[in-house]
Design an enzyme around this catalytic site. Structure first.
Site, PDB file in Angstrom:
ATOM      1  N   ASN A 533     -15.802  -3.801  20.119  1.00 46.01           N
ATOM      2  CA  ASN A 533     -16.378  -4.036  18.803  1.00 46.01           C
ATOM      3  C   ASN A 533     -16.432  -5.476  18.308  1.00 46.01           C
ATOM      4  O   ASN A 533     -17.100  -5.760  17.328  1.00 46.01           O
ATOM      5  CB  ASN A 533     -15.616  -3.227  17.755  1.00 46.01           C
ATOM      6  N   TYR A 534     -15.719  -6.383  18.967  1.00 51.99           N
ATOM      7  CA  TYR A 534     -15.647  -7.742  18.432  1.00 51.99           C
ATOM      8  C   TYR A 534     -16.117  -8.840  19.374  1.00 51.99           C
ATOM      9  O   TYR A 534     -16.407  -9.943  18.936  1.00 51.99           O
ATOM     10  CB  TYR A 534     -14.219  -8.057  17.990  1.00 51.99           C
TER      11      TYR A 534
END
Length: 576
Positions: A533-534
């Site tokens: 997600n990052y």
DNA sequence: TGATAAGACTCAGAAAAGTATAC
DNA sequence: GGTATACTTTTCTGAGTCTTATC
């Protein structure tokens, strides 16, 4: 293909995630699906499985029995001992009882669920013991279900649906100290379901004898199915898998926004440093909060309704009790000690030296306040994000997390990758870079239950390998000695093969040692969330290409599907 | 029109399921 | 070569963020 500098949505023929542009807010033109799969109906317990109240056998009505089984299934879990869990459960259970049952069953402690619990354990065991054929049959049924309900048509593509199965009824288990733990999550019926599809699509048919709550045709949203859940009253959705065009494109956009932040982050940093001196309290608070969000990758921290959820905070919702100021600590000046529960009740604990001006501001913000008062009383996420929007289009608090995570990965990879290392060592370097990000984002996990044991196993493997290596070295030495005396081809050959054996063992040992280091360092850290997600996947793809590391070593099949856009797009000189 | 609630979407770790490896 | 165990992947669904609608 070298179209790495395209803007999201820019057209490139033949590449699906860059295929088509929609007018503002329009998410699709055509959407057709088969609707959700409902939870299987309740199967009553066999007569032989008894429930006891106050030591006496009691036959429960089907509804009461079903809810009782939810509790019985969780009997081994710690939270069935928690006061709140038991209270909430009992209250909701009583609602499902007949009047007669309600009159008898008045005390949860007098309920004996052990037979039920044992019955379910036996069932689990039986499932494990099933024959190959039986297991295969179940697998095939699941595949059939997936094939029929697990995909939809969105515009010109058949896309995988993420969660096409409706959540079954059960007892709500929040995270941390949730005030609603133990409440009954009711069974979702077709009559609760809103279907979303295009007007020209075939509307999915509800199960026989049932009707949908509503069928709508809203192409400004991406969900296919929704319903309202009864614990918090919030809406749940069925949406597409991360491999889908619609999710992939959004993901790409997210990283492009973070890259735009990269271009103006210095300016923004200078700005908030100036604002620490502002005459306006509101501006100072905003500037200090933004500093934390940037430096420590804290979440924004929206307000939450008190008593409805676990007591957790983010940056803007920090309270005075969550920080401690130390003018001096362990030889460092102006140290802020953070201790609070963040998302999912994961503890954030950190001692951070800050600039004097930040420190003085914090002292000011805390003046004449109680521990339970807000640290930033003139600030909320709305105010902060409005300000950020003015600094850069599309900028919100969470973009800093994405930006700092991705830039950290890129820097760490640059720093940690040694050009002449072998592949396993390169992968260790990657994992270390990944780990630096996970630590920044405070992604934690409970240490695996078998951690100590598995560490010990690995260590004994290493020891055994070391012995093997010592033996092999001894053999090599004596072979060399022989060769020196005899000087014939045969003994030379022996020396060569012994050399190879030593080399092979050295490599194996090194691989094991690397594995041990990696595992030890990973004990309480969860790498998955940041990876998924990052971290801009193009950084990873570029790194793999540059160093000849196969992408499969870093991303598994699912992850490769999710990041297909990046794998296609990035070449080895991609820069975040 | 601005505060608040509802809505839509991303991100989160635990647990279950599946697969590889050890014995 | 089959089974227990360890490790990896997938599923699950709760918990955030941020936007949009509503009064």
């Amino acid at each position: 293909s070298s179209h790495k500098d395209l803007e999201p949505g820019e057209f490139v023929a033949g590449i699906r995630w860059e295929e088509e542009r929609y007018p503002e807010g329009i998410k699709w033109k055509f959407l057709e699906h088969k609707g959700p799969v409902f939870a299987p109906p309740y199967e009553p317990l066999p007569e032989s499985v008894k429930f006891y109240y106050d030591g006496k056998v009691m036959k429960l009505s089907p509804k009461a029995e079903e809810v009782a089984t939810f509790f019985a299934k969780m009997l081994d879990h710690e939270y069935t001992t928690k006061e709140i869990f038991r209270k909430n459960f009992f209250k909701d259970w009583r609602k499902e009882m007949t009047n007669e049952e309600k009159n008898i069953i008045t005390n949860l402690s007098k309920c004996d669920f052990t037979q039920m619990s044992q019955y379910f354990k036996a069932q689990t065991e039986a499932r494990k013991q099933m024959s190959k054929e039986e297991k295969l049959k179940i697998k095939e049924e699941n595949e059939k279900l997936l094939k029929e309900y697990g995909f939809c048509i969105m515009d010109n593509h058949r896309e995988r649906i993420a969660n096409f199965k409706i959540e079954p009824p059960g007892l709500f288990r929040g995270r941390g100290n949730h005030p609603k733990m133990g409440m009954l999550k009711r069974r979702i019926m077709p009559e609760d379901i809103i279907i979303n599809c295009s007007k020209d699509a075939k509307v999915p048919s509800p199960p026989t004898g049932h009707k949908w709550k509503e069928v709508r045709h809203d192409n400004k949203v991406t969900w296919l199915v929704s319903w309202t859940e009864n614990i918090q009253g919030s809406i749940k959705y069925i949406m597409l898998n991360p491999s889908s065009r619609i999710k992939g494109e959004k993901d790409w956009q997210k990283y492009e926004t973070a890259r735009r932040l990269k271009k103006c982050v210095d300016k923004i940093r200078n700005q908030y440093r100036e604002d620490w001196k502002s005459k306006e309290m509101k501006v100072r608070q905003r500037a200090v909060a933004l500093y934390f969000i940037d430096k420590l990758a804290l979440r924004a921290g929206n307000e939450k309704e008190e008593g409805e959820t676990a007591d957790t905070v983010g940056c803007c919702s920090l309270r005075v009790e969550h920080i401690n100021l130390h003018p001096e600590l362990d030889g460092q000046e102006y140290v802020v000690e953070f201790d609070f529960l963040g998302k999912d009740s994961i503890r954030y604990y950190n001692k951070v030296p800050v600039e004097k001006r930040v420190f003085k501001n914090l002292q000011l913000f805390m003046e004449n306040k109680q521990p339970e008062d807000d640290l930033f009383d003139r600030l909320n996420t709305g105010i902060l994000n409005k300000h950020l929007q003015d600094l850069m289009e599309g900028l919100t608090a969470k973009v800093f997390r994405t930006y700092n995570a991705s830039i950290t990965l890129q820097q760490q990879l640059k720093e940690l990758t040694a050009p002449d290392e072998n592949i396993p060592a390169k992968i260790l370097s990657y994992n270390r870079a990944n780990r630096a990000v996970a630590i920044l984002c405070n992604h934690q996990r409970a240490p695996p239950k078998t951690f100590e044991k598995s560490m010990m196993n690995l260590q004994s493997k290493i020891d055994a390998k070391k012995e093997q290596l010592a033996d092999a070295r001894r053999d090599l030495k004596s072979a060399k000695a022989d060769a020196k005396v005899l000087k014939d081809a045969k003994t030379k050959k022996v020396v060569e093969s012994k050399k190879k054996a030593v080399q092979r063992l050295e490599e194996q040992l090194m691989k094991l040692e690397v594995q041990a280091t990696d595992r030890e360092e990973n004990k309480q850290i969860a790498l998955g969330t940041s990876k998924l997600n990052y971290l801009d996947p193009r950084i990873t793809v570029a790194w793999c290409k540059k160093w000849g590391v196969p992408i499969e070593k870093i991303y598994n099949k699912t992850q490769r599907e999710k990041f297909a856009w990046a794998i296609d797009m990035a070449d080895e000189d991609y820069e975040f």
